[in-house]
Write an enzyme that holds these catalytic residues in place. Sequence first.
Site, PDB file in Angstrom:
ATOM      1  N   ARG A 150       0.835  -1.194   0.000  1.00 17.51           N
ATOM      2  CA  ARG A 150       0.000   0.000   0.000  1.00 17.51           C
ATOM      3  C   ARG A 150       0.876   1.252   0.000  1.00 17.51           C
ATOM      4  NH1 ARG A 150      -1.939  -3.614   3.925  1.00 17.51           N
ATOM      5  NH2 ARG A 150      -4.034  -4.438   3.507  1.00 17.51           N
ATOM      6  N   LYS A 174      -1.480  -2.949   8.092  1.00 15.54           N
ATOM      7  CA  LYS A 174      -2.586  -2.535   8.955  1.00 15.54           C
ATOM      8  C   LYS A 174      -2.570  -3.326  10.257  1.00 15.54           C
ATOM      9  CE  LYS A 174      -5.808  -1.030   5.343  1.00 15.54           C
ATOM     10  NZ  LYS A 174      -7.148  -1.208   4.743  1.00 15.54           N
ATOM     11  N   HIS A 247      -2.889   2.735  -5.556  1.00 19.02           N
ATOM     12  CA  HIS A 247      -3.594   1.464  -5.329  1.00 19.02           C
ATOM     13  C   HIS A 247      -3.768   0.685  -6.630  1.00 19.02           C
ATOM     14  CE1 HIS A 247      -5.053  -0.241  -1.610  1.00 19.02           C
ATOM     15  NE2 HIS A 247      -6.017  -0.853  -2.267  1.00 19.02           N
ATOM     16  N   ARG A 250      -1.136  -1.765  -6.873  1.00 19.00           N
ATOM     17  CA  ARG A 250      -1.430  -2.916  -5.999  1.00 19.00           C
ATOM     18  C   ARG A 250      -2.387  -3.866  -6.719  1.00 19.00           C
ATOM     19  NH1 ARG A 250      -1.432  -4.486  -0.525  1.00 19.00           N
ATOM     20  NH2 ARG A 250      -3.417  -5.125   0.375  1.00 19.00           N
ATOM     21  N   HIS A 273      -3.825  -9.316   3.139  1.00 26.02           N
ATOM     22  CA  HIS A 273      -5.275  -9.339   3.376  1.00 26.02           C
ATOM     23  C   HIS A 273      -5.596 -10.279   4.527  1.00 26.02           C
ATOM     24  CE1 HIS A 273      -6.341  -8.006  -0.993  1.00 26.02           C
ATOM     25  NE2 HIS A 273      -6.133  -6.987  -0.204  1.00 26.02           N
ATOM     26  N   TYR A 282     -10.035 -10.254  -7.260  1.00 30.08           N
ATOM     27  CA  TYR A 282      -9.119 -10.203  -8.404  1.00 30.08           C
ATOM     28  C   TYR A 282      -9.341 -11.377  -9.354  1.00 30.08           C
ATOM     29  CZ  TYR A 282      -6.730  -6.618  -5.732  1.00 30.08           C
ATOM     30  OH  TYR A 282      -6.453  -5.473  -5.034  1.00 30.08           O
TER      31      TYR A 282
END
Length: 301
Positions: A150, A174, A247, A250, A273, A282
Amino acid sequence: MRSDSRDPYLAFFQYLQVEKNATAHTMAAYRRQLGVWQHYVQEELQVDVCAVDYRHIRMYLTHLHDKGLARTSIARELSVIRSFYRFLKRESLIQNNPVSFTRFPTQTERLPRFLYSNELETLLSVCEGEDPLKQRDLAIIELLYATGIRASECCGLVLDDLDLSTETIHVTGKGGKERYIPIGAYALDALIKYCEDGRSALANHEKNRPSALFLNYRGGTLTDRGLRYVLNKRVQEASHSLKMSPHSLRHTFATHLLNEGADLRAVQELLGHEHLSTTQRYTHVTTDRLRTIYKGAHPRA
């Protein structure tokens, strides 16, 4: 009914920071969205935030809809409010969660925007040269595409995160979750050249040399906003018709890996994720690509 005198908002933000280890970006987003909710509760509903019930939530959703907010924006607002009241229920600051039975707005699923190989090559070509900023921008784009990290993770990198011996990069994502991602040859070459030449030149502008991997033109740490500005500038130089964000690189990373047969769970790990369902979107992109190939190649398609 509130069971103690604690400030519910302050308690919630402390929980995000201490227990959830939320990033500064996440904290700012939650403060902004809950600030809008707090104003609505006080000025429009004129009730205590802990006395809100299901009807008030429905009124707020109608209010957002009347303002013309997109379904995605309304869903994001509702998600923040749901997290807030879920915490209040856990802490016994309320007896019932008013958001428990509220349905999220149905959304039209949009496929992630990604770059085709020729678009990526065009973008990379405008960063070629010996100029320190071009070396930095080439290293950034190559790294974003090579690792799928990110923008915030990219700006948070320090020199020690780059391990040239193992050709990997250490990323803190995150919630403070850490992962190691391999770096491809092109990105590695661009990073080495940038660190040896471009970064050294940029660092000379700053007396207290920062440990950040990517520096701005003054020699300070490149911020998320700075990275977006840099990328927008290079995109404009490459093509006026090309629309993308950090993004998008990404998305491109994930899509290209899956197109080449990468395992979905491996891509999930690389992207950081938490849920596989986030990565699965995706597969829609790759399915569309396969359908296009089939229609173009099969005699009876």
